[in-house]
Structures are given as structure tokens and as C-alpha cells.
Design a protein around this motif. Structure first.
Motif, PDB file in Angstrom:
ATOM      1  N   ILE A   1      -6.524  -6.510  -5.499  1.00  0.00           N
ATOM      2  CA  ILE A   1      -7.979  -6.118  -6.276  1.00  0.00           C
ATOM      3  C   ILE A   1      -9.009  -5.822  -5.259  1.00  0.00           C
ATOM      4  CG2 ILE A   1      -9.360  -5.897  -8.168  1.00  0.00           C
ATOM      5  CD1 ILE A   1      -7.016  -8.253  -9.019  1.00  0.00           C
ATOM      6  N   PRO A   2      -9.166  -4.696  -4.761  1.00  0.00           N
ATOM      7  CA  PRO A   2     -10.334  -4.427  -4.003  1.00  0.00           C
ATOM      8  C   PRO A   2     -11.480  -4.386  -4.840  1.00  0.00           C
ATOM      9  CG  PRO A   2      -8.696  -2.469  -3.763  1.00  0.00           C
ATOM     10  CD  PRO A   2      -8.632  -3.462  -4.779  1.00  0.00           C
ATOM     11  N   ARG A   3     -12.576  -4.876  -4.197  1.00  0.00           N
ATOM     12  CA  ARG A   3     -14.046  -5.178  -4.733  1.00  0.00           C
ATOM     13  C   ARG A   3     -15.193  -4.936  -3.736  1.00  0.00           C
ATOM     14  NH1 ARG A   3     -11.848 -10.657  -6.638  1.00  0.00           N
ATOM     15  NH2 ARG A   3     -10.853 -10.252  -8.509  1.00  0.00           N
ATOM     16  N   MET A   4     -16.173  -4.333  -4.410  1.00  0.00           N
ATOM     17  CA  MET A   4     -17.242  -4.043  -3.497  1.00  0.00           C
ATOM     18  C   MET A   4     -17.923  -5.167  -2.662  1.00  0.00           C
ATOM     19  SD  MET A   4     -19.722  -1.468  -5.907  1.00  0.00           S
ATOM     20  CE  MET A   4     -20.957  -2.238  -5.344  1.00  0.00           C
ATOM     21  N   ILE A   5     -18.297  -5.015  -1.441  1.00  0.00           N
ATOM     22  CA  ILE A   5     -18.913  -6.359  -0.846  1.00  0.00           C
ATOM     23  C   ILE A   5     -20.251  -6.007  -1.165  1.00  0.00           C
ATOM     24  CG2 ILE A   5     -19.555  -7.239   1.563  1.00  0.00           C
ATOM     25  CD1 ILE A   5     -16.927  -5.863   2.571  1.00  0.00           C
ATOM     26  N   GLU A   6     -20.885  -7.232  -1.671  1.00  0.00           N
ATOM     27  CA  GLU A   6     -22.243  -7.499  -1.990  1.00  0.00           C
ATOM     28  C   GLU A   6     -23.299  -7.335  -1.072  1.00  0.00           C
ATOM     29  OE1 GLU A   6     -23.473  -8.027  -5.211  1.00  0.00           O
ATOM     30  OE2 GLU A   6     -21.281  -7.968  -5.856  1.00  0.00           O
ATOM     31  N   GLY A   7     -24.264  -6.544  -1.131  1.00  0.00           N
ATOM     32  CA  GLY A   7     -25.143  -6.274  -0.085  1.00  0.00           C
ATOM     33  C   GLY A   7     -25.200  -4.913   0.464  1.00  0.00           C
ATOM     34  N   THR A   8     -24.024  -4.211   0.413  1.00  0.00           N
ATOM     35  CA  THR A   8     -24.061  -3.009   0.985  1.00  0.00           C
ATOM     36  C   THR A   8     -24.161  -1.862   0.427  1.00  0.00           C
ATOM     37  OG1 THR A   8     -21.541  -2.686   0.216  1.00  0.00           O
ATOM     38  CG2 THR A   8     -21.965  -3.769   2.442  1.00  0.00           C
ATOM     39  N   GLY A   9     -24.856  -0.940   0.872  1.00  0.00           N
ATOM     40  CA  GLY A   9     -25.502   0.355   0.075  1.00  0.00           C
ATOM     41  C   GLY A   9     -24.227   1.311  -0.593  1.00  0.00           C
ATOM     42  N   HIS A  10     -22.950   1.131  -0.002  1.00  0.00           N
ATOM     43  CA  HIS A  10     -21.864   1.963  -0.172  1.00  0.00           C
ATOM     44  C   HIS A  10     -21.555   1.527  -1.587  1.00  0.00           C
ATOM     45  CE1 HIS A  10     -18.101   4.109   0.189  1.00  0.00           C
ATOM     46  NE2 HIS A  10     -17.465   2.885  -0.113  1.00  0.00           N
ATOM     47  N   LYS A  11     -21.298   2.657  -2.471  1.00  0.00           N
ATOM     48  CA  LYS A  11     -20.843   2.572  -3.788  1.00  0.00           C
ATOM     49  C   LYS A  11     -19.614   3.371  -3.689  1.00  0.00           C
ATOM     50  CE  LYS A  11     -21.488   3.496  -8.760  1.00  0.00           C
ATOM     51  NZ  LYS A  11     -22.315   4.350  -9.683  1.00  0.00           N
ATOM     52  N   PRO A  12     -18.353   2.464  -3.879  1.00  0.00           N
ATOM     53  CA  PRO A  12     -17.204   3.205  -3.768  1.00  0.00           C
ATOM     54  C   PRO A  12     -16.823   4.218  -4.827  1.00  0.00           C
ATOM     55  CG  PRO A  12     -16.944   0.893  -4.169  1.00  0.00           C
ATOM     56  CD  PRO A  12     -18.320   1.206  -3.909  1.00  0.00           C
ATOM     57  N   GLU A  13     -15.835   4.979  -4.687  1.00  0.00           N
ATOM     58  CA  GLU A  13     -15.254   5.857  -5.622  1.00  0.00           C
ATOM     59  C   GLU A  13     -14.394   4.974  -6.690  1.00  0.00           C
ATOM     60  OE1 GLU A  13     -16.097   9.249  -6.110  1.00  0.00           O
ATOM     61  OE2 GLU A  13     -17.782   8.982  -4.521  1.00  0.00           O
ATOM     62  N   ALA A  14     -13.884   5.390  -7.653  1.00  0.00           N
ATOM     63  CA  ALA A  14     -13.000   4.674  -8.471  1.00  0.00           C
ATOM     64  C   ALA A  14     -11.715   4.623  -7.849  1.00  0.00           C
ATOM     65  CB  ALA A  14     -12.885   5.314  -9.808  1.00  0.00           C
ATOM     66  N   GLY A  15     -11.275   5.685  -7.153  1.00  0.00           N
ATOM     67  CA  GLY A  15      -9.885   5.673  -6.576  1.00  0.00           C
ATOM     68  C   GLY A  15      -9.803   4.664  -5.299  1.00  0.00           C
ATOM     69  N   GLU A  16     -10.974   4.586  -4.578  1.00  0.00           N
ATOM     70  CA  GLU A  16     -11.092   3.392  -3.583  1.00  0.00           C
ATOM     71  C   GLU A  16     -10.791   1.816  -4.126  1.00  0.00           C
ATOM     72  OE1 GLU A  16     -14.064   4.051  -0.772  1.00  0.00           O
ATOM     73  OE2 GLU A  16     -14.923   5.285  -2.022  1.00  0.00           O
ATOM     74  N   ILE A  17     -11.138   1.544  -5.081  1.00  0.00           N
ATOM     75  CA  ILE A  17     -11.238   0.187  -5.831  1.00  0.00           C
ATOM     76  C   ILE A  17     -10.032   0.015  -6.699  1.00  0.00           C
ATOM     77  CG2 ILE A  17     -13.229  -0.479  -4.962  1.00  0.00           C
ATOM     78  CD1 ILE A  17     -14.455   0.180  -7.785  1.00  0.00           C
ATOM     79  N   ARG A  18      -9.320   0.966  -6.986  1.00  0.00           N
ATOM     80  CA  ARG A  18      -7.943   0.886  -7.885  1.00  0.00           C
ATOM     81  C   ARG A  18      -7.003  -0.354  -7.361  1.00  0.00           C
ATOM     82  NH1 ARG A  18      -5.559   6.010  -9.844  1.00  0.00           N
ATOM     83  NH2 ARG A  18      -6.733   5.562 -11.629  1.00  0.00           N
ATOM     84  N   PRO A  19      -6.733  -1.088  -8.125  1.00  0.00           N
ATOM     85  CA  PRO A  19      -5.565  -2.300  -7.785  1.00  0.00           C
ATOM     86  C   PRO A  19      -4.406  -1.794  -7.312  1.00  0.00           C
ATOM     87  CG  PRO A  19      -6.788  -2.841 -10.022  1.00  0.00           C
ATOM     88  CD  PRO A  19      -6.993  -1.283  -9.697  1.00  0.00           C
ATOM     89  N   ILE A  20      -3.797  -2.532  -6.500  1.00  0.00           N
ATOM     90  CA  ILE A  20      -2.628  -2.219  -5.711  1.00  0.00           C
ATOM     91  C   ILE A  20      -1.524  -3.125  -6.169  1.00  0.00           C
ATOM     92  CG2 ILE A  20      -1.150  -2.030  -3.466  1.00  0.00           C
ATOM     93  CD1 ILE A  20      -3.924  -1.525  -2.078  1.00  0.00           C
ATOM     94  N   SER A  21      -0.471  -2.720  -7.001  1.00  0.00           N
ATOM     95  CA  SER A  21       0.579  -3.741  -7.712  1.00  0.00           C
ATOM     96  C   SER A  21       1.822  -3.225  -7.222  1.00  0.00           C
ATOM     97  CB  SER A  21       0.269  -3.502  -9.146  1.00  0.00           C
ATOM     98  OG  SER A  21       1.090  -4.616  -9.780  1.00  0.00           O
ATOM     99  N   LEU A  22       2.471  -4.530  -6.750  1.00  0.00           N
ATOM    100  CA  LEU A  22       3.880  -4.215  -6.248  1.00  0.00           C
ATOM    101  C   LEU A  22       4.732  -5.206  -7.159  1.00  0.00           C
ATOM    102  CD1 LEU A  22       3.515  -4.791  -2.436  1.00  0.00           C
ATOM    103  CD2 LEU A  22       3.839  -2.768  -3.595  1.00  0.00           C
ATOM    104  N   THR A  23       5.747  -4.773  -7.691  1.00  0.00           N
ATOM    105  CA  THR A  23       6.676  -5.474  -8.583  1.00  0.00           C
ATOM    106  C   THR A  23       8.104  -5.685  -8.049  1.00  0.00           C
ATOM    107  OG1 THR A  23       5.371  -5.430 -10.664  1.00  0.00           O
ATOM    108  CG2 THR A  23       7.725  -6.148 -10.774  1.00  0.00           C
ATOM    109  N   ALA A  24       8.512  -6.513  -7.544  1.00  0.00           N
ATOM    110  CA  ALA A  24       9.895  -6.777  -6.990  1.00  0.00           C
ATOM    111  C   ALA A  24      10.492  -8.245  -6.853  1.00  0.00           C
ATOM    112  CB  ALA A  24       9.862  -6.092  -5.426  1.00  0.00           C
ATOM    113  N   GLY A  25      11.620  -8.522  -6.401  1.00  0.00           N
ATOM    114  CA  GLY A  25      12.085  -9.706  -6.004  1.00  0.00           C
ATOM    115  C   GLY A  25      11.204 -10.323  -4.992  1.00  0.00           C
ATOM    116  N   ALA A  26      10.803 -11.624  -5.111  1.00  0.00           N
ATOM    117  CA  ALA A  26      10.159 -12.325  -4.194  1.00  0.00           C
ATOM    118  C   ALA A  26      10.637 -12.030  -2.475  1.00  0.00           C
ATOM    119  CB  ALA A  26      10.351 -13.558  -4.098  1.00  0.00           C
ATOM    120  N   ALA A  27      11.898 -12.047  -2.434  1.00  0.00           N
ATOM    121  CA  ALA A  27      12.651 -11.500  -0.950  1.00  0.00           C
ATOM    122  C   ALA A  27      12.345 -10.167  -0.589  1.00  0.00           C
ATOM    123  CB  ALA A  27      14.342 -11.923  -1.198  1.00  0.00           C
TER     124      ALA A  27
END
Length: 139
Positions: A32-58
Motif C-alpha cells: 500500500i503506497p502512502r503519501m510521505i508527510e511533509g512533501t508538497g506532492h499530492k499523488p493521483e489516485a492511480g499512484e497510490i492504488r494498492p498492489i496485491s499479489l495472490t499465489a502460493g508462497a513458493a
């Protein structure tokens, strides 16, 4: 390999990770990407969309071992390229706005002395020679 794969995102965002065991030995890894506090950059919604992988552990381990050539590495590289393009576009837009404002200021006619009374009159106000006891005439 996970941290190495995430370095491009860590340069721009704070990351949260969630690891959940599912049925039949499957695992879901969510980054889950999150904004870094104290920066003036306001990310777009697509930039902070979570990345999810589902598979076997191996399978997840094998994919992470591929580094930049793996699915996570390619996805992160794509997101980084997109974020860089968005930042370049923001900078170009700000530069264009500043240039347009400068051009408008340079082209704006300066007020001429003596014309201040004519330009100061509101368009809905009666003419200067109107008498209060007579209706205004259009002719």
C-alpha cells in the motif's frame, strides 16, 4: 528481494505491507503506497492504488527472486514511469501557467491619465449627465 523490488516506490512513497494466509496454501501480499508527510506532492489516485499479489508462497518467492524482470518489478517500474510522467506534466503545466500570467501582465494596457473616470463607471450605472428627476434616455 522484496525490499530491492520496492526501492523505486520507497523513493517516492511510504509503503505499508499486508500479508494474509488464504485457503489451500495461498498467500496474499498487498503493498500500500502512502503519501510521505511533509512533501508538497499530492499523488493521483492511480499512484497510490494498492498492489496485491495472490499465489502460493513458493510462487511469490520465485516471482520476487526475478527482481526487475518479475511481475512485481515490472509493475513497480511501470508505476514509477507513470508517476515520473505525471510529475513532468505537473511541472510543464505550472511553467505554462506562469508564462501565460507573465505574458498577460506584459500585454495588459496601462491605464491612461484622464481615462480613469470613464473606465471606473459601472456598465449598469446611469450616465454622468443624468438628472435624478428625469428618466434616462437611450438617445
Amino acid at each position: 528481494m522484496l525490499i530491492t523490488s520496492l526501492l523505486p516506490l520507497l523513493a517516492r512513497y511510504s509503503l505499508g505491507c499486508d500479508l494474509v494466509a488464504g485457503p489451500e496454501g495461498r498467500v496474499t501480499l498487498t503493498i500500500i503506497p502512502r503519501m510521505i508527510e511533509g512533501t508538497g506532492h499530492k499523488p493521483e489516485a492511480g499512484e497510490i492504488r494498492p498492489i496485491s499479489l495472490t499465489a502460493g508462497a513458493a510462487e511469490i518467492d520465485a516471482e520476487l527472486a526475478k527482481g526487475e524482470d518479475g511481475a512485481l518489478g515490472q509493475l513497480i517500474a511501470g508505476r514509477k514511469a507513470l508517476a515520473d510522467q505525471l510529475e513532468e506534466q505537473r511541472q510543464a503545466t505550472e511553467a505554462a501557467r506562469a508564462a501565460a500570467a507573465t505574458k498577460i501582465k506584459a500585454e495588459a494596457p496601462s491605464p491612461k491619465p484622464g481615462a480613469a473616470g470613464a473606465s471606473a463607471q459601472a456598465p449598469d450605472s446611469p450616465p454622468a449627465d443624468a438628472k435624478p428627476d428625469e428618466p434616462a434616455s437611450l438617445w
